[in-house]
Scaffold this active site. Structure first.
Site, mmCIF file in Angstrom:
data_model
loop_
_atom_site.group_PDB
_atom_site.id
_atom_site.type_symbol
_atom_site.label_atom_id
_atom_site.label_comp_id
_atom_site.label_asym_id
_atom_site.label_seq_id
_atom_site.Cartn_x
_atom_site.Cartn_y
_atom_site.Cartn_z
ATOM 1 C CB SER A 1 35.125 34.193 49.278
ATOM 2 O OG SER A 1 35.640 35.290 50.196
ATOM 3 C CG ASP A 2 40.972 34.477 45.579
ATOM 4 O OD1 ASP A 2 41.709 35.084 46.420
ATOM 5 O OD2 ASP A 2 41.305 34.076 44.690
ATOM 6 C CD1 TRP A 3 42.574 38.765 51.193
ATOM 7 C CD2 TRP A 3 41.937 36.417 50.831
ATOM 8 N NE1 TRP A 3 43.057 37.979 52.178
ATOM 9 C CE2 TRP A 3 42.455 36.649 51.954
ATOM 10 C CE3 TRP A 3 41.486 35.435 50.320
ATOM 11 C CZ2 TRP A 3 42.835 35.572 53.032
ATOM 12 C CZ3 TRP A 3 41.567 34.268 51.200
ATOM 13 C CH2 TRP A 3 42.251 34.502 52.371
ATOM 14 N N GLY A 4 37.989 39.126 47.594
ATOM 15 C CA GLY A 4 37.441 40.011 46.729
ATOM 16 C C GLY A 4 36.443 39.132 45.881
#
Ligand code: BGC
Length: 747
Positions: free
Chosen positions: A286-289
């Site tokens: 995932s992207d961060w967040g």
């Protein structure tokens, strides 16, 4: 809070989970002796090795691979994972008992970045991704990737979060400088080369941000609306080309929603398109967040939660363990998640070639790699009266604006590579995320001075247009540097140059017609002064060797050969969205971005609507001229092959980018024509070269969502051999194609 620290997720303050990272209570299983580690047998396939390693793992060890930690202190509440490299993007614990190393992750596509700039890593920065795309030179893109991959390895990283290929649908997108432009073939091909270069260092690269993450405003909440067929022929096609050509070990799903569902729990995107249709064998992080759930995300195709501290919860920690225990996520799915990470590690050589911090880096050699990229990416947009190259014998050269006395601008956000030698202009706001605003200390003025020993070279900061104009009057030539700073999380508010730079350029050009404008911008900008300026050089964000690169082009040591990877509009009213969707002041409320233009992105939109751009896609001048002849076509094994001759008809050596476009005569596409191929050729004066290009059949077809096939309609297709997408004098032939149906991968 640390000034350089990311402040990306509004949810963070509420979010910090109190739970310890789940692998804190790691397994007590005994170390497996070296001789029994069957997965270390390098003669086995990556699949087999991953399978053997997985079989040897406890449930806790399997869970290790699916949870990523931020590599930097997170405010005052969470300290970075102790084993993560300082100020790094991420860390995923390994399993030492089995001889399996941890993953050390760093951003991004321009080089090795640092998260917290208090203690930055100083590394070599490539020019922007758009600059590399503007070279249209596959070899240079590979070399740039190989260089930054080597710096990643020497810095102790085995995963590079590099491979950004979001299509330039929105010229105001604050991350366009990380990507490769508006055309799926050009973008996919160029970033594929970079990814191959990175992975040649036994470092995993990351195709991102999957998918349709095409603006920054509202990126955490917005819903990108686009139909499947249009998506497959535009944004997704760029990803598909990249995947096929470079086989990246990982894919990063994006923040946004796609047709109602968050990208990181989007079954259609991750399971159907990426893993099933395209056969992706690596892992999705995932992207961060960007993780919002446990069960939906795991079942929706996410394999690894990254930087969990950015999310509301450690979704892939204890919660996932529980979800597997009670059957909401199957054991087979968890096994597959871990397997995919392991497979990528074996496949890319991360296990067999362990990384260590503190490797030697030859910054001089690497800056030359970056400079070569910047030089070929610089686009000569206009050159009235051949004011360029600058003539020897000039007595007075005036340099104005953009801190050109000391450096070249860089873009902001997680991809920022902190300069060797420090920021040339510290203190410019914003000094914290997505700042600081950074200039690489490669001074254009110094480089200009070194090439004009007989001239007086003076600098004016451009703050007072009248004073600048006064200084400019009477000079042999004036070089106005103009800039536009944008960054991650921050779109350009408009395409107008900020800080009244248009007025500055107009005033200077009025005072001296020999005014050359050098643009250091993320992407397209408007140019109300275009007629008054003598020459315009698009230098993008030019990277570690940028000042030298600009000067070498200005003086003709390098013959410009960059071509635009994106259309420059005359005004924002020409765009599919004259006004950017969303409200940068209120990013919490969900909204739709309706990509009603479908696959008609960039020049395709301009063609479709009959609009005349300021500078078309593919445009770029040279100090010499090229002519084309002998355009011919043949069809071999069902593939269309085009051949022709390019001749340098001018007086100096140079490189050309002959471009092939195809326009259907009967069939209806999303737009009148598509780029079908190109080559980059270097020619001495009078020299000719034969070029041949094979066209990917998908570029001749329309995607059919129901049958998941690409269909070429029987009929006539006009092939254009052109200098750019709006070339009125393009040579053309018409070919007849039989009807054909190809599978989802164009086979
Ligand atoms: C960016 C990613 C980046 C990640 C880790 C995110 O904000 O969108 O591109 O790789 O942070 O720093």
């Amino acid at each position: 809070m640390n000034t350089g620290l990311k402040m990306r997720s509004l949810a963070i303050a509420l979010a910090l989970a109190t739970a310890l990272p789940s692998h804190a209570a790691e397994t007590e299983a005994a170390p497996v002796p070296l001789a029994a580690r069957t997965w270390m047998n390098t003669s086995l396939s990556a699949d087999k090795r991953a399978e053997l390693a997985l079989q040897a793992m406890t449930q806790q060890e399997k869970l290790t691979w699916v949870l990523g930690h931020f590599g930097t202190d997170f405010g005052t509440k969470t300290k970075k994972h102790p084993a993560a490299l300082p100020s790094s993007a991420g860390y995923v614990a390994g399993v030492p008992r089995l001889g399996l190393p941890a993953l050390f992750e760093t951003d991004a596509g321009l080089g090795v970045a640092t998260q917290a700039t208090k203690t930055p890593r100083e590394r070599t920065s490539l020019p922007s991704g758009l600059a590399t795309a503007a070279t249209w030179n596959r070899d240079l893109a590979w070399k740039g990737g190989a260089m930054i991959g080597a710096e990643a390895r020497a810095s102790g990283f085995n995963v590079m979060l590099a491979g950004g290929v979001n299509l330039l649908r929105e010229p105001r997108n604050g991350r366009n400088f990380e990507y490769a432009g508006e055309d799926p073939l050009l973008a996919g091909t160029m970033v594929a080369q970079q990814v191959k270069g990175i992975q040649s260092n036994n470092v995993i690269a990351t195709m991102k941000h999957f998918a349709v993450n095409d603006q920054e405003t509202g990126r955490f909440v917005l819903d990108s609306r686009i139909d499947d067929a249009s998506n497959r022929m535009s944004d997704l096609l760029a990803f598909q080309f990249l995947l096929e050509q470079a086989n990246p070990g990982s894919v990063m799903c994006s923040y946004n929603r796609l047709n109602g569902v968050y990208a990181c729990e989007n079954d259609y995107l991750l399971n159907q398109v990426l893993k099933k249709d395209w056969g992706f064998k690596g892992f999705v992080m995932s992207d961060w967040g960007a993780t919002h759930s446990t069960v939906e995300a795991a079942n929706g195709g996410l394999d690894q939660q990254s930087g969990w501290e950015f999310d509301k919860s450690q979704y892939f920690g204890g919660a996932l363990e529980e979800a597997v225990a009670n059957g909401h996520v199957s054991q087979a799915r968890l096994d597959n998640m871990a397997f995919r990470v392991l497979r990528a590690m074996f496949d890319k050589g991360v296990v067999d070639h362990p990384v260590a911090e503190g490797g030697a880096i030859d910054f001089v050699a690497h800056t030359l790699v970056s400079r070569a990229d910047a030089e070929e990416g610089i686009v000569l947009l206009k050159n009235a009266g051949n004011v360029l190259p600058l003539k020897a014998g000039a007595k007075k050269i005036v340099v104005i604006g953009a801190h050109a006395d000391v450096g070249v601008l860089a873009g902001g956000g997680s991809s920022l590579v902190y300069p060797i030698g420090g920021n040339a202009v510290p203190g410019i706001a914003p000094t914290s995320w997505p700042g600081p605003v950074v200039y690489h200390p490669s001074s254009p003025m110094k480089a200009i001075r070194a090439r004009a020993p007989g001239a007086t070279v003076v600098y004016n900061d451009g703050a007072d247009p009248a004073a600048a104009a006064k200084l400019a009057a009477g000079a042999d030539v004036v070089l106005v540097f103009a800039q536009q700073w944008v960054g991650e999380a921050l779109d350009a508010v408009s395409l107008t140059l900020p800080d009244q730079q248009d007025a500055l350029i107009a005033a200077v050009a009025k005072a001296n017609p020999k005014t050359v404008v050098v643009l250091e911008t993320a992407g397209p900008v408007l140019m109300p002064w275009v007629e008054q300026s003598a020459a315009i050089l698009q230098a993008w964000y030019a990277g570690s060797g940028g000042g030298e690169a600009i000067a070498r082009v200005l003086f003709g040591e390098v013959n410009p050969s960059g071509h635009l990877p994106t259309t420059f509009p005359v005004s924002e009213s020409q765009l599919p969205r004259p006004k950017l969707d969303g409200d940068p002041k209120n990013e919490a409320v969900r909204f739709d971005v309706n990509y009603h233009e479908g696959a008609a992105v960039g020049y395709k939109w301009f063609d479709l609507k009959g609009l005349k751009p300021l500078f078309p896609f593919g445009h770029g001048l040279s100090y010499t001229q090229f002519s084309y002849s002998g355009l011919a076509a043949d069809q071999k094994d069902g593939k269309l092959r085009l051949s022709f001759k390019v001749t340098n008809t001018g007086a100096v050596k140079g490189k050309d980018v002959p471009q092939l476009y195809v326009a259907p005569q009967g069939a209806r596409w999303e737009a009148p024509k598509r780029l079908a191929g190109w080559d980059k050729v270097e020619l001495a004066p009078g020299e000719s070269k034969d070029v041949s290009v094979t066209v990917d059949p998908r570029l001749l077809a329309m995607f059919n969502s129901r049958s998941k096939t690409w269909r070429i309609a029987k009929g006539g297709y006009k092939v254009l051999l052109a200098h750019d997408a709006a070339d009125a004098k393009a040579a053309s032939i018409t070919v007849q194609l039989p009807a054909r149906t190809l599978d989802v991968n164009g086979k």
